[in-house]
Design an enzyme around this catalytic site. Structure first.
Site, PDB file in Angstrom:
ATOM      1  N   LEU A 208     -29.967-141.751  59.511  1.00 53.46           N
ATOM      2  CA  LEU A 208     -31.357-141.761  59.049  1.00 53.46           C
ATOM      3  C   LEU A 208     -31.411-142.349  57.644  1.00 53.46           C
ATOM      4  CD1 LEU A 208     -32.476-138.132  60.019  1.00 53.46           C
ATOM      5  CD2 LEU A 208     -33.251-140.225  61.115  1.00 53.46           C
ATOM      6  N   HIS A 209     -32.308-143.297  57.443  1.00 52.20           N
ATOM      7  CA  HIS A 209     -32.466-143.809  56.072  1.00 52.20           C
ATOM      8  C   HIS A 209     -33.853-144.376  55.785  1.00 52.20           C
ATOM      9  CE1 HIS A 209     -31.738-147.648  58.103  1.00 52.20           C
ATOM     10  NE2 HIS A 209     -32.270-148.229  57.049  1.00 52.20           N
ATOM     11  N   ARG A 210     -34.671-144.587  56.823  1.00 48.39           N
ATOM     12  CA  ARG A 210     -35.966-145.227  56.585  1.00 48.39           C
ATOM     13  C   ARG A 210     -36.928-144.282  55.868  1.00 48.39           C
ATOM     14  NH1 ARG A 210     -36.185-150.136  58.215  1.00 48.39           N
ATOM     15  NH2 ARG A 210     -34.689-150.809  59.775  1.00 48.39           N
TER      16      ARG A 210
END
Length: 364
Positions: A208-210
């Site tokens: 997850l990074h957005r």
């Protein structure tokens, strides 16, 4: 002929590796083709940057602009200032940018203002979501590109709708898959494999990074709790992006089956994906790799710039909708996930096609 190749962030490195190898091979064959590699320094964490040069056997950059962190505007400005000086000191015939990171857009703009032609590798992909910084980067880059190297028929169609001449569009395939195919025998177990008692198809991988998933703490917490609960029978391996790590510290998300690990190098991460039951991600590139490795992929986004991974491949979009996430897990755990197929020209030869087209364009 002199080509300046730009790399700025982790996804770029997988894309430039086979292109550089193809240029080197053509040079050995006697073609007058040279390259200069410029690393903008947009990613500077060791596991997000320098490790990839070592693992993928990419020659060290000829220049590193060392831009590092900052807001979108700060990074863009710093890259443009640094790259302008680079081109003044090292003129070239063509600037090649790859992907859709800030460096891609910034260096394309600088090149065009210096009257240098631009080649965009992975041109034409669109999500339709202008809230994503990458979508703005794609739109701006393609609006000033001269030569468009595409990964899919969807990308070709997007460019044609914009009025791009078919003679400047080259459907070559996916250079990221070139790198995956070349390195599939070198993939290696992560150091924590034995400690976590992992075994093939008995764990999940999550990334997850957005901003849409990680910037709002309530959304991030709900997402992780739901995924951990639904996947309770399996260890969930979560390589944590530095950006996400800061946000997780205060959320107190500690579960027996959730394992936070450091960002992984290319060979370890893809070993993890290749042997997993499924991947849960909000990354575009991982959906491509999962499709080629025939691994179920649950994408926590509402849109994708890579529709072929859904229409042909193993990917489905669920956004952060609890009901869609629940349905996806039901399908996964019942063993009825769709069988995917590999998109056209994702065959490990894309970089060779790109270099061959450049040779033909410049009659080297």
């Amino acid at each position: 002929m002199n080509i300046t190749i730009v790399a700025g962030a982790r996804p770029n490195f997988m894309k430039i590796a086979p292109i550089i190898e193809s240029i080197q091979n053509k040079k050995k064959e006697g073609f007058n083709i040279n390259y200069r590699l410029v690393h903008t320094g947009q990613h500077y964490d060791k596991n997000l940057s320098s490790t990839f040069f070592e693992e993928l056997n990419i020659p060290l950059p000829d220049a590193n602009l060392e831009v590092k962190s900052g807001t979108q505007a700060e990074q863009t400005a710093a890259i443009m200032i640094g790259f302008e000086k680079e081109l003044e000191q090292n003129p070239c015939d063509l600037v090649m940018v790859v992907g859709d990171v800030t460096s891609t857009m910034a260096c394309a703009i600088v090149a065009k203002k210096a009257y240098i032609k631009v080649a965009h590798v992975e041109a034409g992909i669109r999500s339709g979501d202008t809230k994503m910084p990458e979508e703005i980067n794609r739109i701006v880059t393609d609006s000033i590109t001269d030569y468009f190297f595409t990964t899919s028929v969807y990308a070709n169609q997007n460019l044609e709708k914009l009025g791009v001449s078919k003679s400047n569009i080259f459907f070559v395939g996916n250079v990221m898959i070139d790198t995956l195919i070349k390195n599939k025998k070198q993939l290696k177990k992560p150091s924590f494999w034995e400690n976590l008692k992992l075994s093939d198809r008995k764990y999940l991988v999550m990334t997850l990074h957005r901003p849409s998933n990680v910037d709002e703490r309530t959304i991030l917490k709900k997402l992780i709790i739901q995924i951990v609960t639904l996947g309770k029978s399996y260890p969930i391996i979560f390589p944590v992006h530095p950006r996400t790590q800061k946000l997780l510290k205060d959320l107190d998300l500690n579960f027996k089956n959730l394992h936070y690990v450091e960002p992984l190098g290319y060979l370890e991460f893809n070993y993890l994906v290749k042997n997993s039951l499924a991947v849960i991600t909000d990354s575009g590139g991982i959906t491509e790799e999962a499709t080629v490795m025939n691994i179920p992929c649950i994408t926590l986004r509402n849109t994708t710039e890579r529709p072929e991974t859904c229409n042909l491949g193993t990917n489905i979009l669920v956004g952060n909708d609890p009901e869609k996430i629940n349905d996806a897990f039901k399908t996964l755990l019942s063993g009825t996930w769709k069988q995917g197929e590999v998109p056209e020209l994702w065959d490990g030869q894309a970089a060779k096609r790109i270099v061959q087209h450049i040779i033909a364009l410049y009659s080297l």
